[in-house]
Write a protein that holds these residues in place. Structure first.
Motif, PDB file in Angstrom:
ATOM      1  N   VAL A 151      14.817   6.674  -6.769  1.00 34.35           N
ATOM      2  CA  VAL A 151      16.029   6.030  -6.253  1.00 34.35           C
ATOM      3  C   VAL A 151      16.584   5.111  -7.342  1.00 34.35           C
ATOM      4  O   VAL A 151      15.901   4.184  -7.783  1.00 34.35           O
ATOM      5  CB  VAL A 151      15.726   5.221  -4.976  1.00 34.35           C
ATOM      6  CG1 VAL A 151      16.960   4.442  -4.532  1.00 34.35           C
ATOM      7  CG2 VAL A 151      15.253   6.154  -3.861  1.00 34.35           C
ATOM      8  N   PHE A 152      17.832   5.352  -7.763  1.00 33.81           N
ATOM      9  CA  PHE A 152      18.411   4.593  -8.864  1.00 33.81           C
ATOM     10  C   PHE A 152      19.604   3.768  -8.414  1.00 33.81           C
ATOM     11  O   PHE A 152      20.353   4.157  -7.514  1.00 33.81           O
ATOM     12  CB  PHE A 152      18.824   5.538  -9.993  1.00 33.81           C
ATOM     13  CG  PHE A 152      17.658   6.236 -10.630  1.00 33.81           C
ATOM     14  CD1 PHE A 152      16.922   5.614 -11.633  1.00 33.81           C
ATOM     15  CD2 PHE A 152      17.264   7.493 -10.206  1.00 33.81           C
ATOM     16  CE1 PHE A 152      15.830   6.237 -12.207  1.00 33.81           C
ATOM     17  CE2 PHE A 152      16.174   8.128 -10.776  1.00 33.81           C
ATOM     18  CZ  PHE A 152      15.449   7.495 -11.777  1.00 33.81           C
ATOM     19  N   SER A 153      19.780   2.621  -9.061  1.00 33.48           N
ATOM     20  CA  SER A 153      20.885   1.724  -8.728  1.00 33.48           C
ATOM     21  C   SER A 153      22.194   2.251  -9.334  1.00 33.48           C
ATOM     22  O   SER A 153      22.220   3.263 -10.039  1.00 33.48           O
ATOM     23  CB  SER A 153      20.582   0.308  -9.226  1.00 33.48           C
ATOM     24  OG  SER A 153      20.609   0.262 -10.636  1.00 33.48           O
ATOM     25  N   ASP A 154      23.269   1.539  -9.082  1.00 35.77           N
ATOM     26  CA  ASP A 154      24.601   2.047  -9.415  1.00 35.77           C
ATOM     27  C   ASP A 154      24.985   1.924 -10.886  1.00 35.77           C
ATOM     28  O   ASP A 154      25.866   2.650 -11.353  1.00 35.77           O
ATOM     29  CB  ASP A 154      25.653   1.293  -8.594  1.00 35.77           C
ATOM     30  CG  ASP A 154      25.669   1.717  -7.136  1.00 35.77           C
ATOM     31  OD1 ASP A 154      25.461   2.912  -6.864  1.00 35.77           O
ATOM     32  OD2 ASP A 154      25.884   0.847  -6.270  1.00 35.77           O
ATOM     33  N   HIS A 155      24.361   1.004 -11.621  1.00 32.24           N
ATOM     34  CA  HIS A 155      24.847   0.709 -12.965  1.00 32.24           C
ATOM     35  C   HIS A 155      23.803   0.940 -14.051  1.00 32.24           C
ATOM     36  O   HIS A 155      22.614   1.149 -13.757  1.00 32.24           O
ATOM     37  CB  HIS A 155      25.333  -0.745 -13.035  1.00 32.24           C
ATOM     38  CG  HIS A 155      26.515  -1.022 -12.172  1.00 32.24           C
ATOM     39  ND1 HIS A 155      26.397  -1.335 -10.833  1.00 32.24           N
ATOM     40  CD2 HIS A 155      27.844  -1.014 -12.456  1.00 32.24           C
ATOM     41  CE1 HIS A 155      27.611  -1.515 -10.320  1.00 32.24           C
ATOM     42  NE2 HIS A 155      28.494  -1.328 -11.276  1.00 32.24           N
ATOM     43  N   MET A 156      24.241   0.862 -15.284  1.00 31.81           N
ATOM     44  CA  MET A 156      23.363   0.911 -16.447  1.00 31.81           C
ATOM     45  C   MET A 156      23.970   0.045 -17.540  1.00 31.81           C
ATOM     46  O   MET A 156      25.185  -0.202 -17.567  1.00 31.81           O
ATOM     47  CB  MET A 156      23.176   2.344 -16.942  1.00 31.81           C
ATOM     48  CG  MET A 156      24.443   3.030 -17.428  1.00 31.81           C
ATOM     49  SD  MET A 156      24.104   4.775 -17.848  1.00 31.81           S
ATOM     50  CE  MET A 156      25.686   5.257 -18.576  1.00 31.81           C
TER      51      MET A 156
ATOM     52  N   ILE B 207      18.239   1.124 -17.287  1.00 28.65           N
ATOM     53  CA  ILE B 207      18.556   1.633 -15.958  1.00 28.65           C
ATOM     54  C   ILE B 207      17.583   0.987 -14.975  1.00 28.65           C
ATOM     55  O   ILE B 207      16.604   0.359 -15.389  1.00 28.65           O
ATOM     56  CB  ILE B 207      18.471   3.177 -15.875  1.00 28.65           C
ATOM     57  CG1 ILE B 207      17.079   3.663 -16.302  1.00 28.65           C
ATOM     58  CG2 ILE B 207      19.549   3.814 -16.746  1.00 28.65           C
ATOM     59  CD1 ILE B 207      16.882   5.175 -16.145  1.00 28.65           C
ATOM     60  N   ALA B 208      17.863   1.118 -13.692  1.00 29.29           N
ATOM     61  CA  ALA B 208      17.024   0.452 -12.686  1.00 29.29           C
ATOM     62  C   ALA B 208      16.736   1.398 -11.528  1.00 29.29           C
ATOM     63  O   ALA B 208      17.601   2.172 -11.111  1.00 29.29           O
ATOM     64  CB  ALA B 208      17.707  -0.808 -12.173  1.00 29.29           C
ATOM     65  N   SER B 209      15.514   1.290 -11.001  1.00 31.38           N
ATOM     66  CA  SER B 209      15.074   2.133  -9.895  1.00 31.38           C
ATOM     67  C   SER B 209      14.399   1.283  -8.831  1.00 31.38           C
ATOM     68  O   SER B 209      13.475   0.518  -9.135  1.00 31.38           O
ATOM     69  CB  SER B 209      14.089   3.197 -10.403  1.00 31.38           C
ATOM     70  OG  SER B 209      13.557   3.962  -9.344  1.00 31.38           O
ATOM     71  N   SER B 210      14.861   1.394  -7.598  1.00 32.29           N
ATOM     72  CA  SER B 210      14.214   0.705  -6.475  1.00 32.29           C
ATOM     73  C   SER B 210      12.906   1.415  -6.174  1.00 32.29           C
ATOM     74  O   SER B 210      12.884   2.636  -5.987  1.00 32.29           O
ATOM     75  CB  SER B 210      15.122   0.737  -5.244  1.00 32.29           C
ATOM     76  OG  SER B 210      16.403   0.239  -5.550  1.00 32.29           O
ATOM     77  N   VAL B 211      11.788   0.658  -6.125  1.00 31.77           N
ATOM     78  CA  VAL B 211      10.480   1.298  -6.016  1.00 31.77           C
ATOM     79  C   VAL B 211       9.602   0.639  -4.957  1.00 31.77           C
ATOM     80  O   VAL B 211       9.752  -0.532  -4.635  1.00 31.77           O
ATOM     81  CB  VAL B 211       9.728   1.292  -7.370  1.00 31.77           C
ATOM     82  CG1 VAL B 211      10.527   2.028  -8.425  1.00 31.77           C
ATOM     83  CG2 VAL B 211       9.426  -0.130  -7.827  1.00 31.77           C
TER      84      VAL B 211
END
Length: 364
Positions: free
Chosen positions: A35-40, A168-172
């Motif tokens: 699951v990845f967030s909206d931005h980078m 990048i970011a991923s909700s974990v």
């Protein structure tokens, strides 16, 4: 660009961010790395301009020339760290300065430009602040993946002149997909992770690519992770596929394999050594053979063992398998000292207990 010089980040608005109801559904059970967030965040580098074109923008595919150097010569490094939601609605990072410094050391080892520490920290802070709604409640976190790779369009074997740094970011949630109280590990005797003079001390993708076949072997033998031995003698325990390892003995002391160029210097590892010492525990950084591991588990001298890293935090090891058979550690589950160290570490990371070390970095 100096260590303390700041970059100015351009902000590109997201045309269609994830709706709140869809995001909430994804965060109910995010798993790990799906699951990845909206931005980078992106920052470019060239030999002629240095670090430039810093921006935060909607997460999107990367356009890359098929002759980009990374695709042929694997100049690529990365980091991993987590943002935690605090009780007051804020967000914190755990020792991100150490990630920035390890990222610099990895860059040096792979003949890549060194990103200033402040630029690394600013990039992580900006992404967490922008995508704060993607930090899960409860025991979840927002996993940040800073990485950099060579982009020069050239097929000669040399350090690239152009690079792209990204975050990048991923909700974990939990790293291991198991309800067992401890994980099982497979001792690899056919493959090694790193050799003296190699890239074992760097956090580069090639190290992990080289571990995948051994990890697949571990999976075939019903194990959660692989354990690598040293390349020279195939005798000394070094680390797991992506984690450091600790041993706890019947006299209350701990040991962990020493750093020496073939083992990644884990930030969780370093933190646990500090915590153990401050609890009055004897801790040794010394070599430990697979034969001694088996013997100590059999006699009861070894009471507990655990793996540690940013993704898995602290994970008990219950069973060890190899071509020579299988043995269990203690009762095959977790142990009191493992749980005590984990609770202390997690308490600091999540702001539930005081931080006497200055490890917590407040984002907002």
């Amino acid at each position: 660009m100096s260590k303390t010089q700041s970059l100015s980040f351009a902000r590109v608005p997201h045309p269609s961010p994830t709706p709140a109801d869809k995001r909430a559904e994804l965060l109910k059970n995010p798993g790990f790395g799906r699951v990845f967030s909206d931005h980078m965040v992106t920052i470019r580098y060239s030999d002629s301009r240095g670090w430039h074109d810093a921006r935060i923008e909607p997460r999107a595919p990367i356009s890359m020339d098929p002759a980009a150097a990374v695709l042929h010569y694997a100049q690529e490094i990365f980091e991993g760290l987590k943002a935690y939601r605090t009780a007051d609605g804020g967000a914190t990072l755990f020792r991100p300065e150490e990630n920035a410094r390890r990222f610099q050391r990895s860059a040096e080892r792979l003949a890549m430009p060194v990103l200033p520490e402040k630029a690394f920290l600013d990039a992580c802070d900006l992404l967490v602040s922008t995508d704060r709604a993607w930090i899960p409640d409860g025991d979840g976190s927002l996993y940040l993946r800073p990485f950099m790779f060579a982009t020069e369009v050239f097929l000669g074997v040399k350090p690239s002149s152009d690079y792209l740094f990204m975050v990048i970011a991923s909700s974990v949630g939990a790293y291991f997909k198991t309800d067992a109280p401890a994980v099982s590990v497979w001792v690899s005797t056919d493959y090694t992770r790193a050799a003296p003079g190699g890239t074992g001390v760097a956090k580069c993708g090639g190290n992990y690519a080289a571990s995948l076949l051994a990890q697949a072997e571990a999976t075939r033998h019903g194990c959660d992770q692989v354990v690598f031995l040293d390349a020279k003698e195939q005798r000394w325990v070094e680390e797991l596929g992506g984690m450091n390892v600790f041993f706890i003995f019947d006299d209350g002391s701990l040991s962990t394999p020493p750093l020496g160029g073939t083992i990644l210097p884990g930030i969780t590892r370093s933190s646990l050594i500090t915590l153990a010492k401050d609890k009055g525990l004897e801790i040794r950084e010394e070599r430990y053979s697979i034969d001694q591991w088996r013997s100590d588990a059999g006699t009861g001298r070894l009471r507990e063992a655990f793996a540690c890293g940013t993704a898995a935090v602290v994970t008990p090891i219950g069973t060890v398998r190899s071509k020579d058979g299988e043995f269990r550690i203690g009762n095959g589950g977790s142990g009191a000292k493992t749980e005590e160290l984990k609770a202390t570490l997690v308490g600091i990371q999540r702001g539930r207990t005081p931080d006497p070390y200055g490890w917590i970095h407040k984002v907002f």
